[in-house]
Every structure is written in C-alpha cells, then in structure tokens.
Design a protein around this motif. Structure first.
Motif, PDB file in Angstrom:
ATOM      1  N   GLY A 171      27.936  34.981  47.287  1.00 55.00           N
ATOM      2  CA  GLY A 171      26.729  34.888  46.467  1.00 55.00           C
ATOM      3  C   GLY A 171      26.464  36.117  45.617  1.00 55.00           C
ATOM      4  O   GLY A 171      25.667  36.053  44.694  1.00 55.00           O
ATOM      5  N   GLY A 172      27.094  37.250  45.940  1.00 55.22           N
ATOM      6  CA  GLY A 172      26.956  38.415  45.073  1.00 55.22           C
ATOM      7  C   GLY A 172      25.532  38.902  44.917  1.00 55.22           C
ATOM      8  O   GLY A 172      25.013  38.998  43.812  1.00 55.22           O
ATOM      9  N   ALA A 173      24.861  39.198  46.018  1.00 51.99           N
ATOM     10  CA  ALA A 173      23.543  39.809  45.907  1.00 51.99           C
ATOM     11  C   ALA A 173      23.714  41.130  45.203  1.00 51.99           C
ATOM     12  O   ALA A 173      24.764  41.754  45.281  1.00 51.99           O
ATOM     13  N   GLY A 174      22.665  41.597  44.533  1.00 57.03           N
ATOM     14  CA  GLY A 174      22.789  42.843  43.768  1.00 57.03           C
ATOM     15  C   GLY A 174      23.298  42.533  42.376  1.00 57.03           C
ATOM     16  O   GLY A 174      23.235  43.360  41.497  1.00 57.03           O
ATOM     17  N   ARG A 175      23.752  41.323  42.171  1.00 58.32           N
ATOM     18  CA  ARG A 175      24.210  40.940  40.843  1.00 58.32           C
ATOM     19  C   ARG A 175      23.030  40.328  40.125  1.00 58.32           C
ATOM     20  O   ARG A 175      22.412  39.375  40.605  1.00 58.32           O
ATOM     21  N   THR A 176      22.663  40.887  38.970  1.00 56.64           N
ATOM     22  CA  THR A 176      21.551  40.290  38.232  1.00 56.64           C
ATOM     23  C   THR A 176      22.092  39.826  36.892  1.00 56.64           C
ATOM     24  O   THR A 176      23.228  39.322  36.841  1.00 56.64           O
ATOM     25  N   ALA A 177      21.303  40.009  35.841  1.00 49.77           N
ATOM     26  CA  ALA A 177      21.747  39.556  34.518  1.00 49.77           C
ATOM     27  C   ALA A 177      23.136  40.119  34.206  1.00 49.77           C
ATOM     28  O   ALA A 177      23.393  41.297  34.397  1.00 49.77           O
ATOM     29  N   GLY A 178      24.010  39.283  33.738  1.00 53.00           N
ATOM     30  CA  GLY A 178      25.323  39.758  33.326  1.00 53.00           C
ATOM     31  C   GLY A 178      26.337  39.817  34.447  1.00 53.00           C
ATOM     32  O   GLY A 178      27.502  40.126  34.227  1.00 53.00           O
ATOM     33  N   GLY A 179      25.921  39.558  35.687  1.00 53.91           N
ATOM     34  CA  GLY A 179      26.865  39.568  36.802  1.00 53.91           C
ATOM     35  C   GLY A 179      27.836  38.401  36.652  1.00 53.91           C
ATOM     36  O   GLY A 179      27.427  37.286  36.358  1.00 53.91           O
ATOM     37  N   ARG A 180      29.120  38.708  36.893  1.00 53.47           N
ATOM     38  CA  ARG A 180      30.112  37.641  36.712  1.00 53.47           C
ATOM     39  C   ARG A 180      30.352  36.901  38.020  1.00 53.47           C
ATOM     40  O   ARG A 180      30.247  37.455  39.098  1.00 53.47           O
ATOM     41  N   ARG A 181      30.735  35.659  37.911  1.00 49.90           N
ATOM     42  CA  ARG A 181      31.149  34.897  39.074  1.00 49.90           C
ATOM     43  C   ARG A 181      32.670  34.991  39.149  1.00 49.90           C
ATOM     44  O   ARG A 181      33.353  34.908  38.141  1.00 49.90           O
ATOM     45  N   LEU A 182      33.183  35.188  40.321  1.00 53.70           N
ATOM     46  CA  LEU A 182      34.628  35.337  40.470  1.00 53.70           C
ATOM     47  C   LEU A 182      35.268  34.020  40.875  1.00 53.70           C
ATOM     48  O   LEU A 182      34.637  33.183  41.501  1.00 53.70           O
ATOM     49  N   GLY A 183      36.549  33.877  40.519  1.00 54.80           N
ATOM     50  CA  GLY A 183      37.284  32.689  40.919  1.00 54.80           C
ATOM     51  C   GLY A 183      37.579  32.665  42.410  1.00 54.80           C
ATOM     52  O   GLY A 183      37.687  31.608  43.014  1.00 54.80           O
ATOM     53  N   ARG A 184      37.672  33.859  43.027  1.00 49.28           N
ATOM     54  CA  ARG A 184      37.998  33.887  44.456  1.00 49.28           C
ATOM     55  C   ARG A 184      36.885  34.617  45.207  1.00 49.28           C
ATOM     56  O   ARG A 184      36.086  35.344  44.627  1.00 49.28           O
ATOM     57  N   ARG A 185      36.845  34.433  46.499  1.00 51.07           N
ATOM     58  CA  ARG A 185      35.821  35.085  47.302  1.00 51.07           C
ATOM     59  C   ARG A 185      36.219  36.538  47.521  1.00 51.07           C
ATOM     60  O   ARG A 185      37.397  36.860  47.569  1.00 51.07           O
ATOM     61  N   PRO A 186      35.213  37.415  47.666  1.00 54.55           N
ATOM     62  CA  PRO A 186      35.543  38.819  47.925  1.00 54.55           C
ATOM     63  C   PRO A 186      36.380  38.967  49.184  1.00 54.55           C
ATOM     64  O   PRO A 186      36.250  38.173  50.126  1.00 54.55           O
ATOM     65  N   GLY A 187      37.220  40.005  49.175  1.00 55.08           N
ATOM     66  CA  GLY A 187      38.185  40.230  50.228  1.00 55.08           C
ATOM     67  C   GLY A 187      37.632  40.213  51.633  1.00 55.08           C
ATOM     68  O   GLY A 187      37.962  39.349  52.433  1.00 55.08           O
ATOM     69  N   SER A 188      36.761  41.194  51.953  1.00 52.38           N
ATOM     70  CA  SER A 188      36.289  41.291  53.331  1.00 52.38           C
ATOM     71  C   SER A 188      34.789  41.514  53.322  1.00 52.38           C
ATOM     72  O   SER A 188      34.196  41.857  52.304  1.00 52.38           O
ATOM     73  N   ALA A 189      34.194  41.344  54.492  1.00 47.27           N
ATOM     74  CA  ALA A 189      32.754  41.545  54.619  1.00 47.27           C
ATOM     75  C   ALA A 189      32.387  42.986  54.289  1.00 47.27           C
ATOM     76  O   ALA A 189      31.263  43.296  53.992  1.00 47.27           O
ATOM     77  N   ASP A 190      33.359  43.852  54.329  1.00 47.80           N
ATOM     78  CA  ASP A 190      33.099  45.273  54.144  1.00 47.80           C
ATOM     79  C   ASP A 190      33.297  45.750  52.712  1.00 47.80           C
ATOM     80  O   ASP A 190      33.100  46.919  52.423  1.00 47.80           O
ATOM     81  N   THR A 191      33.694  44.832  51.850  1.00 52.14           N
ATOM     82  CA  THR A 191      34.038  45.238  50.488  1.00 52.14           C
ATOM     83  C   THR A 191      32.890  45.955  49.779  1.00 52.14           C
ATOM     84  O   THR A 191      33.085  46.980  49.139  1.00 52.14           O
ATOM     85  N   ARG A 192      31.687  45.402  49.936  1.00 53.59           N
ATOM     86  CA  ARG A 192      30.530  45.998  49.265  1.00 53.59           C
ATOM     87  C   ARG A 192      30.310  47.429  49.759  1.00 53.59           C
ATOM     88  O   ARG A 192      30.076  48.343  48.960  1.00 53.59           O
ATOM     89  N   GLY A 193      30.404  47.617  51.059  1.00 55.53           N
ATOM     90  CA  GLY A 193      30.235  48.954  51.623  1.00 55.53           C
ATOM     91  C   GLY A 193      31.302  49.920  51.123  1.00 55.53           C
ATOM     92  O   GLY A 193      31.024  51.090  50.852  1.00 55.53           O
ATOM     93  N   GLN A 194      32.509  49.397  50.992  1.00 53.71           N
ATOM     94  CA  GLN A 194      33.637  50.188  50.490  1.00 53.71           C
ATOM     95  C   GLN A 194      33.374  50.643  49.055  1.00 53.71           C
ATOM     96  O   GLN A 194      33.620  51.796  48.699  1.00 53.71           O
ATOM     97  N   ILE A 195      32.866  49.718  48.255  1.00 51.39           N
ATOM     98  CA  ILE A 195      32.563  50.045  46.858  1.00 51.39           C
ATOM     99  C   ILE A 195      31.458  51.099  46.790  1.00 51.39           C
ATOM    100  O   ILE A 195      31.544  52.059  46.021  1.00 51.39           O
ATOM    101  N   LEU A 196      30.440  50.932  47.647  1.00 47.16           N
ATOM    102  CA  LEU A 196      29.323  51.883  47.614  1.00 47.16           C
ATOM    103  C   LEU A 196      29.761  53.286  48.043  1.00 47.16           C
ATOM    104  O   LEU A 196      29.332  54.282  47.466  1.00 47.16           O
ATOM    105  N   ALA A 197      30.636  53.351  49.034  1.00 43.77           N
ATOM    106  CA  ALA A 197      31.140  54.663  49.471  1.00 43.77           C
ATOM    107  C   ALA A 197      31.917  55.323  48.331  1.00 43.77           C
ATOM    108  O   ALA A 197      31.751  56.509  48.045  1.00 43.77           O
ATOM    109  N   ALA A 198      32.736  54.527  47.660  1.00 45.24           N
ATOM    110  CA  ALA A 198      33.509  55.046  46.525  1.00 45.24           C
ATOM    111  C   ALA A 198      32.564  55.470  45.398  1.00 45.24           C
ATOM    112  O   ALA A 198      32.791  56.486  44.726  1.00 45.24           O
TER     113      ALA A 198
END
Lengths: 206, 206
Positions: free
Chosen positions: B7-34
C-alpha cells in the motif's frame, strides 16, 4: 585560566580583604572546580558559599576573598563572558523607550565575538542534554537576569522572558542553525529588526 | 517503527505504484536508515533519492514507492511529528491578518505533546553538537519552511526567519530552560503574547 595570587581579582563591591594571603596559586581554580560541581549537583539556588568552600577544602572567607557573590562565582565557574551584576544596571540606565534597542544591540554585539559566544552556547548545549544543568542554568537566569530586569522595569517576569526568548531564538538561528540571511546580516540590521519586538515586551504594562 | 509491506504508506501526491511488491517487510526501515546516513553526510540539498537507494541497496523506484518526496523521506527518517508539505499550506490558507496567531497556536499546541516535541528537540540538540547535522537541518528548514512561507506571503525570507526565531526561542525557554512562568502558562496565553510579534514580522512588506 588566569591565576590571581594577590589582589583578589573577581572581587567587586563587597569583596573582603583578608589578613593573610591566599594559600596557593591554585586556590582560585580549586574553588571554581568545586563551584562547578556544586552548582551542577544542587542548582544555583541551593548552592552555598559554605558548601563550595567545604568541597574545595578552603575557608569560606577565602571564597569571599575571590568572589564578591555567588553570582560572580557562577559567572567565573562557567566562564561566562559577562557578569549580569555589572551589565544589567548599565543597560537599564538609559531612556526606557530605547531599552529594547540597547538590549538587542548589546546581545548581538557580544555574541558576534566567538570568544564570548562559545561559553554561552556551551551552556545551552548542556541545558539541552542534562536535566540538572538545565535547573542550574534556569535558576541562575531567573535570579541574575529575569527577576532583576522585571523589578527594575516594573513589569511581570513573563514579559522579560518573552524578550529573552526572542533574543535567544535569534542568536541560535544566527549561530547554530545559521539560517540565511539571518546568519550574515550586520549586527545593526538585525538589531533594527529585533529592537521593536523586545521594546514591545518591555514597555510599561498597560 | 510501523512497517508498511503493502500500500505504500508515506506515499502521497506523485507516489508511484510498482509492478511488484516491495522486497521485505524491512525495506522501508532500510531506506530510512540509508536516508539518515546520507542526509547527515551530504546535507539535505545534495542528498539524492538515487544515492539513498544505492546505499539501501534497493531500486530507486522502491524509494519512490514509499516516499513521495525527499522532504517526506527526511520527515520520516528524523521521525518528525509533522510534514511541512502538508501543514504549511493549511496554516497559510486562512486570513493573512491572523497568520501570526495561527502559527503561534499551532507551534505551541504541537510542542505541548511530548511525543511531537521530543524528536524536534533531538534535532536541535544534534544541530548544537554536530556541524554536519546543523547543515542538514538548515537546508531542510530553508527548503521546506522558510522559502515556502516567504514565497507564499511575498515577503523577504529574513522576516520568516525572525518569526521562526521567536517561536523557536519561546519553545526552548518553555521546554528546555523551563523559565517560570513561561513554562507553565496555558498555550492560549502564550500564543496571545507571541501572535502579535509573529504577525508583525509576517505582515506585507511596506
């Protein structure tokens, strides 16, 4: 740190002259170290000259020899650039309708010197990370600054705190966050912006 | 931290929908750490979605899936209580002659909640001790707040910074120094004191 073996520098009005010379060249430093620990532990209000003398293992009279007041000791212990004891009466002495301008210009001029600014910012940093130090700083500010200005101008303390908060916020925006252009405009320009705000808070209560 | 697998919470106007589901439940946390590391290293302006994706070892499209903008990513990475993207237009939308009151009341109400206040104070603490983090915060404030308000109200940025510095100083006097009575008066009373100052700075340039 400057050592004053003779003559009792840091002693202003009310400083006593002792019959004997202070023990060692390091006595003043010893007292200041004890003062720092005591203020941090007990806050400004509850710290006593007697307690600081005991911790420094010197006679209380010796503490009085070096420092006229607890306030003066705090200023020296924290290496503050100014002693409110001396500065505030001078700033309040001029015309009431220009007190905002005098205060704004004084604070901005003083903090424009890194040597004066650093110990002040160090104190703020400390207050942000250490509850006890925050208490110590609050008590000193209240005692040495807020109450005194409120009384002299005959206005409620919150008005002095509002004026303080404006100057405080402006100094942090200029030197910590370094927002542009507030960080690089001349003292005179910034003082011109802040003076009416400070004056408004300090005007006689209507 | 909440995880959003779908569902991509945190995605507002302009957020894209992806063809595939995100990799892991931790992906968002990984992105935030980076994102946190990248912002601290490069500042806000020079950080790029591409660079953050590279560091997190994910596809840039995945970053866009979670966060509509670099600003939104910063807000999430720093756990800020509000997104200026959303809040500022709302605050600027009402009558111009009451914008000072709306801003003062909003800032004081928000910071009266410890949960919202803590991450903001953490950011200030960081800015006070770390030059790089100060740069990051300055760039974010300038980009997300100052420029935007200055443009919307058609006034020079320094006037927005002055308004900011007053609210900033008041919040620190209230919650860090805890000066009395500024620390214990009601939000409404304090907002009443600050609103005219903020309004004065934000009034149309004469």
């Amino acid at each position: 740190m400057t050592e004053h073996v003779e003559g009792g520098a840091g002693r202003t009005a009310g400083g006593r002259r002792l019959g004997r010379r202070p023990g060692s060249a390091d006595t003043r430093g010893q007292i200041l170290a004890a003062a720092r620990e005591t203020f941090a532990e007990k806050g400004f209000d509850k710290a006593t000259v007697r307690g600081i003398a005991r911790r420094a293992e010197v006679d209380p009279a010796l503490v009085h020899h070096y420092f006229a007041s607890k306030e003066g000791m705090f200023v020296a212990a924290m290496e503050l650039p100014i002693n409110p004891d001396e500065v505030i009466p001078a700033l309040l002495a001029g015309p009431r309708e220009e007190v905002g301008e005098r205060l704004a210009r004084f604070v901005l001029t003083m903090t424009s010197h890194a040597q004066a600014r650093q110990p002040l910012l160090a104190l703020v940093r400390t207050a942000m990370t250490n509850e006890r130090m925050a208490t110590m700083i609050r008590e000193f500010l209240t005692h040495a600054l807020i109450s005194r200005v409120a009384q002299a101008l005959d206005i409620p303390p919150i008005r002095v705190e509002l004026a303080f908060s404006q100057l405080f916020g402006a100094v942090l925006a200029r030197y910590v966050l370094r927002l542009e252009p507030i960080a690089s405009v001349e003292v005179e320009e910034l003082a011109g912006h802040l003076a009416p705000t400070v004056q408004g808070y300090l005007d006689p209560a209507s």
